[in-house]
Design a protein around this motif. Structure first.
Motif, short mmCIF file in Angstrom:
data_model
loop_
_atom_site.label_atom_id
_atom_site.label_comp_id
_atom_site.label_asym_id
_atom_site.label_seq_id
_atom_site.Cartn_x
_atom_site.Cartn_y
_atom_site.Cartn_z
N PRO A 1 5.63 1.99 -14.10
CA PRO A 1 4.55 1.99 -13.10
C PRO A 1 3.95 0.60 -12.98
O PRO A 1 4.00 -0.20 -13.92
CB PRO A 1 3.51 2.96 -13.68
CG PRO A 1 4.07 3.51 -14.94
CD PRO A 1 5.34 2.80 -15.27
N LEU A 2 3.43 0.32 -11.81
CA LEU A 2 2.75 -0.96 -11.61
C LEU A 2 1.42 -0.94 -12.35
O LEU A 2 0.72 0.07 -12.37
CB LEU A 2 2.51 -1.21 -10.12
CG LEU A 2 3.76 -1.37 -9.26
CD1 LEU A 2 3.38 -1.51 -7.79
CD2 LEU A 2 4.59 -2.56 -9.70
N GLU A 3 1.08 -2.07 -12.93
CA GLU A 3 -0.22 -2.22 -13.58
C GLU A 3 -1.28 -2.28 -12.48
O GLU A 3 -0.97 -2.59 -11.33
CB GLU A 3 -0.23 -3.49 -14.42
CG GLU A 3 0.75 -3.43 -15.58
CD GLU A 3 0.88 -4.76 -16.30
OE1 GLU A 3 0.03 -5.65 -16.09
OE2 GLU A 3 1.83 -4.89 -17.08
N PRO A 4 -2.54 -1.98 -12.80
CA PRO A 4 -3.59 -1.98 -11.78
C PRO A 4 -3.65 -3.25 -10.93
O PRO A 4 -3.75 -3.17 -9.70
CB PRO A 4 -4.88 -1.76 -12.58
CG PRO A 4 -4.43 -0.97 -13.77
CD PRO A 4 -3.06 -1.53 -14.10
N ALA B 1 -2.48 -5.85 -5.75
CA ALA B 1 -1.85 -6.92 -4.97
C ALA B 1 -0.86 -6.35 -3.96
O ALA B 1 -0.83 -6.76 -2.80
CB ALA B 1 -1.16 -7.92 -5.91
N TRP B 2 -0.06 -5.38 -4.39
CA TRP B 2 0.93 -4.78 -3.50
C TRP B 2 0.25 -4.07 -2.34
O TRP B 2 0.61 -4.27 -1.18
CB TRP B 2 1.83 -3.82 -4.27
CG TRP B 2 2.71 -3.03 -3.35
CD1 TRP B 2 2.65 -1.70 -3.09
CD2 TRP B 2 3.77 -3.55 -2.52
NE1 TRP B 2 3.60 -1.34 -2.16
CE2 TRP B 2 4.31 -2.48 -1.79
CE3 TRP B 2 4.31 -4.81 -2.33
CZ2 TRP B 2 5.35 -2.62 -0.89
CZ3 TRP B 2 5.36 -4.96 -1.42
CH2 TRP B 2 5.86 -3.87 -0.73
N MET B 3 -0.75 -3.26 -2.63
CA MET B 3 -1.43 -2.50 -1.58
C MET B 3 -2.18 -3.44 -0.62
O MET B 3 -2.22 -3.20 0.59
CB MET B 3 -2.39 -1.46 -2.18
CG MET B 3 -1.67 -0.37 -2.96
SD MET B 3 -0.33 0.46 -2.04
CE MET B 3 -1.27 1.24 -0.75
N ALA B 4 -2.76 -4.50 -1.15
CA ALA B 4 -3.43 -5.48 -0.29
C ALA B 4 -2.43 -6.16 0.63
O ALA B 4 -2.69 -6.35 1.82
CB ALA B 4 -4.18 -6.51 -1.14
N PHE B 5 -1.26 -6.51 0.09
CA PHE B 5 -0.21 -7.13 0.90
C PHE B 5 0.24 -6.19 2.01
O PHE B 5 0.34 -6.59 3.17
CB PHE B 5 0.98 -7.54 0.03
CG PHE B 5 2.17 -7.96 0.84
CD1 PHE B 5 2.22 -9.20 1.42
CD2 PHE B 5 3.23 -7.08 1.04
CE1 PHE B 5 3.31 -9.59 2.20
CE2 PHE B 5 4.32 -7.45 1.80
CZ PHE B 5 4.36 -8.71 2.39
N VAL B 6 0.52 -4.94 1.67
CA VAL B 6 0.97 -3.96 2.66
C VAL B 6 -0.08 -3.77 3.75
O VAL B 6 0.23 -3.84 4.94
CB VAL B 6 1.33 -2.61 1.99
CG1 VAL B 6 1.55 -1.52 3.02
CG2 VAL B 6 2.56 -2.77 1.11
N SER B 7 -1.31 -3.56 3.37
CA SER B 7 -2.39 -3.37 4.35
C SER B 7 -2.56 -4.58 5.23
O SER B 7 -2.62 -4.47 6.46
CB SER B 7 -3.71 -3.06 3.64
OG SER B 7 -3.65 -1.84 2.97
N ALA B 8 -2.66 -5.75 4.61
CA ALA B 8 -2.87 -6.98 5.39
C ALA B 8 -1.71 -7.25 6.33
O ALA B 8 -1.92 -7.60 7.50
CB ALA B 8 -3.10 -8.16 4.46
N SER B 9 -0.48 -7.07 5.85
CA SER B 9 0.67 -7.36 6.72
C SER B 9 0.72 -6.41 7.90
O SER B 9 1.00 -6.83 9.03
CB SER B 9 1.97 -7.35 5.92
OG SER B 9 2.26 -6.07 5.42
N HIS B 10 0.42 -5.14 7.69
CA HIS B 10 0.40 -4.19 8.81
C HIS B 10 -0.71 -4.52 9.79
O HIS B 10 -0.50 -4.48 11.02
CB HIS B 10 0.23 -2.75 8.30
CG HIS B 10 1.44 -2.19 7.65
ND1 HIS B 10 2.69 -2.17 8.23
CD2 HIS B 10 1.61 -1.61 6.44
CE1 HIS B 10 3.56 -1.62 7.43
NE2 HIS B 10 2.93 -1.27 6.32
N LEU B 11 -1.89 -4.83 9.29
CA LEU B 11 -3.02 -5.14 10.16
C LEU B 11 -2.79 -6.42 10.95
O LEU B 11 -3.09 -6.48 12.16
CB LEU B 11 -4.31 -5.22 9.35
CG LEU B 11 -4.81 -3.88 8.80
CD1 LEU B 11 -5.87 -4.10 7.73
CD2 LEU B 11 -5.32 -3.00 9.92
N ILE B 12 -2.25 -7.44 10.30
CA ILE B 12 -1.96 -8.69 11.01
C ILE B 12 -0.89 -8.45 12.07
O ILE B 12 -1.01 -8.91 13.21
CB ILE B 12 -1.54 -9.80 10.02
CG1 ILE B 12 -2.74 -10.22 9.18
CG2 ILE B 12 -0.95 -11.00 10.76
CD1 ILE B 12 -2.39 -11.10 7.99
#
Length: 153
Positions: A7-10, A15-26
């Motif tokens: 599992p990914l550490e917190p 970082a992963w979720m922030a990247f996914v959200s930011a990339s979709h929003l941009i």
């Protein structure tokens, strides 16, 4: 190589979720601006931009697919749409009958010129202006390493 079953550490998950959200929003912001200012999709814009940067404003379709990072069939669809709009034309390759060139037309160049100021504004507002010069350098270096590793696969 890491154990991909762990599992990914917190901090990693954040970082992963922030990247996914930011990339979709941009991407959404860029898509809206391109549609509004020029009736272009983001992939169509990328095709026009790559052709503008190529020698003679043209590229072999196979090379263009690698540059835009989409499948050949998806590129064919995008180029067909751009060709119907008069922004790109396809021609046979004189030196290799199996290859086809995609070439930016003067109308395609004008369409690119029309949307680029708004595109630059959206990119600055959504990403560039949010980061310090140091953060931007680190971000660029990190994403370049990621892209290089994935391209090597």
């Amino acid at each position: 190589m890491t154990d991909d079953g762990r599992p990914l550490e917190p901090a990693q998950l954040r970082a992963w979720m922030a990247f996914v959200s930011a990339s979709h929003l941009i991407d959404h912001e860029v898509e809206r601006q391109l549609k509004r200012d020029g009736g272009l999709s983001h992939p169509e814009f990328e095709v026009l931009l790559r052709l503008r940067g190529a020698e003679g404003n043209r590229m072999r379709m196979s090379d263009l697919a690698r540059e835009v990072m989409i499948s050949k069939s998806r590129l064919t669809y995008q180029v067909t749409q751009l060709e119907r709009a008069g922004l790109v034309r396809r021609t046979g390759c004189e030196s290799d009958r199996r290859s086809i060139w995609a070439e930016l037309t003067p109308e395609g160049s004008a369409a690119l010129d029309k949307v680029r100021p708004g595109h630059r504004r959206v990119v600055r507002e959504a990403l560039i202006d949010m980061l310090s010069a140091e953060e931007l350098a680190l971000f660029g270096d990190a994403l370049t390493r990621v892209a290089d590793r994935l391209r090597a696969r």
